[in-house]
Design a protein around this motif. Structure first.
Motif, PDB file in Angstrom:
ATOM      1  N   TYR A  36       1.353  -1.560   0.081  1.00  0.00           N
ATOM      2  CA  TYR A  36       0.280  -0.039   0.193  1.00  0.00           C
ATOM      3  C   TYR A  36       0.369   1.504  -0.244  1.00  0.00           C
ATOM      4  O   TYR A  36       1.938   1.052   0.057  1.00  0.00           O
ATOM      5  CB  TYR A  36      -1.198   0.222   1.052  1.00  0.00           C
ATOM      6  CG  TYR A  36      -0.463  -0.066   2.866  1.00  0.00           C
ATOM      7  CD1 TYR A  36       0.097   1.163   3.511  1.00  0.00           C
ATOM      8  CD2 TYR A  36      -0.280  -1.187   2.775  1.00  0.00           C
ATOM      9  CE1 TYR A  36       0.332   1.752   4.269  1.00  0.00           C
ATOM     10  CE2 TYR A  36       0.774  -0.808   4.260  1.00  0.00           C
ATOM     11  CZ  TYR A  36       1.055   0.267   5.284  1.00  0.00           C
ATOM     12  OH  TYR A  36       1.487   0.524   5.956  1.00  0.00           O
ATOM     13  N   LYS A  38       0.474   5.387   0.274  1.00  0.00           N
ATOM     14  CA  LYS A  38      -0.484   7.145   0.989  1.00  0.00           C
ATOM     15  C   LYS A  38      -0.131   8.167  -0.608  1.00  0.00           C
ATOM     16  O   LYS A  38       0.518   8.371  -0.781  1.00  0.00           O
ATOM     17  CB  LYS A  38      -0.469   7.494   2.098  1.00  0.00           C
ATOM     18  CG  LYS A  38      -1.267   8.593   1.960  1.00  0.00           C
ATOM     19  CD  LYS A  38      -0.592   9.580   3.122  1.00  0.00           C
ATOM     20  CE  LYS A  38      -1.457   8.977   4.944  1.00  0.00           C
ATOM     21  NZ  LYS A  38      -0.749   9.959   6.013  1.00  0.00           N
ATOM     22  N   THR A  88      -7.611   9.210   4.234  1.00  0.00           N
ATOM     23  CA  THR A  88      -6.547   9.704   3.303  1.00  0.00           C
ATOM     24  C   THR A  88      -6.935   8.074   2.453  1.00  0.00           C
ATOM     25  O   THR A  88      -7.990   7.760   2.323  1.00  0.00           O
ATOM     26  CB  THR A  88      -5.477   9.363   4.184  1.00  0.00           C
ATOM     27  OG1 THR A  88      -5.490   7.753   4.910  1.00  0.00           O
ATOM     28  CG2 THR A  88      -5.165  10.146   4.780  1.00  0.00           C
ATOM     29  N   GLN A  89      -6.242   9.101   1.333  1.00  0.00           N
ATOM     30  CA  GLN A  89      -6.226   8.196  -0.120  1.00  0.00           C
ATOM     31  C   GLN A  89      -5.078   6.953  -0.419  1.00  0.00           C
ATOM     32  O   GLN A  89      -4.154   7.595   0.040  1.00  0.00           O
ATOM     33  CB  GLN A  89      -6.324   9.254  -1.350  1.00  0.00           C
ATOM     34  CG  GLN A  89      -7.840   9.743  -1.104  1.00  0.00           C
ATOM     35  CD  GLN A  89      -7.850  10.919  -2.413  1.00  0.00           C
ATOM     36  OE1 GLN A  89      -6.905  11.645  -2.578  1.00  0.00           O
ATOM     37  NE2 GLN A  89      -8.569  10.556  -3.021  1.00  0.00           N
ATOM     38  N   TYR A  90      -5.142   6.096  -0.736  1.00  0.00           N
ATOM     39  CA  TYR A  90      -4.367   5.063  -0.721  1.00  0.00           C
ATOM     40  C   TYR A  90      -4.522   3.600  -1.731  1.00  0.00           C
ATOM     41  O   TYR A  90      -5.320   4.399  -2.137  1.00  0.00           O
ATOM     42  CB  TYR A  90      -4.777   4.161   0.703  1.00  0.00           C
ATOM     43  CG  TYR A  90      -4.049   4.331   2.014  1.00  0.00           C
ATOM     44  CD1 TYR A  90      -2.948   4.257   2.228  1.00  0.00           C
ATOM     45  CD2 TYR A  90      -4.810   4.607   2.707  1.00  0.00           C
ATOM     46  CE1 TYR A  90      -2.045   4.267   3.313  1.00  0.00           C
ATOM     47  CE2 TYR A  90      -4.747   5.319   4.028  1.00  0.00           C
ATOM     48  CZ  TYR A  90      -2.892   4.807   4.221  1.00  0.00           C
ATOM     49  OH  TYR A  90      -2.700   5.550   5.642  1.00  0.00           O
ATOM     50  N   SER A 122      -1.670   1.341   9.584  1.00  0.00           N
ATOM     51  CA  SER A 122      -1.960   3.077   9.458  1.00  0.00           C
ATOM     52  C   SER A 122      -2.099   3.809  10.687  1.00  0.00           C
ATOM     53  O   SER A 122      -1.943   4.864   9.946  1.00  0.00           O
ATOM     54  CB  SER A 122      -2.958   2.874   7.943  1.00  0.00           C
ATOM     55  OG  SER A 122      -4.492   2.379   8.474  1.00  0.00           O
TER      56      SER A 122
END
Length: 125
Positions: A36, A38, A88-90, A122
């Motif tokens: 992953y 961010k 948040t975007q991942y 995270s």
């Protein structure tokens, strides 16, 4: 989040995928591994995810495609409960690293464990 896995939620960008494997972090719940990163997206999607199965472990495309379908389905059903309040975007890539063909129940259990480990890791960052 709904329990769909729309076109906008799929990880398609080659640039982003290569960046994901270069800079990304990972968690695993054998036989699944998630890499992953961010990031930010132009569209209003929180998470973009992709799945992958090694050609080395599964020579036949039929077997690889079956496992990928199982992974996508388990992810689709579980993502709502884990990522509903995420801001948040991942970008994710979920990899199947086992050597045997799994059943859906095995994939589902491991997907829950994998997503739980991701959430725990995270939130510490």
């Amino acid at each position: 989040m709904s329990t769909t896995y729309s076109h906008k939620e799929k990880l398609k960008s080659e640039k982003l995928i290569s960046q994901l494997f270069l800079e990304g972090k990972s968690v695993s719940a054998y036989p699944l591994r998630m890499v992953y990163l961010k990031t930010t997206f132009t569209d209003a999607v929180k998470i973009k995810a992709g799945v992958s199965v090694s050609k080395r472990n599964f020579k036949k495309a039929v077997d690889r495609n079956r496992i990928k379908r199982l992974l996508r389905e388990a992810y689709r059903l579980e993502k709502d409960s884990f990522f509903n309040n995420m801001t948040t975007q991942y970008a994710f890539m979920i990899l199947y690293i086992g050597k045997e063909k799994p059943t859906y129940t095995e994939v589902e259990i491991k997907m829950k464990q994998l997503l739980q480990k991701f959430i725990e890791k995270s939130t510490k960052e």
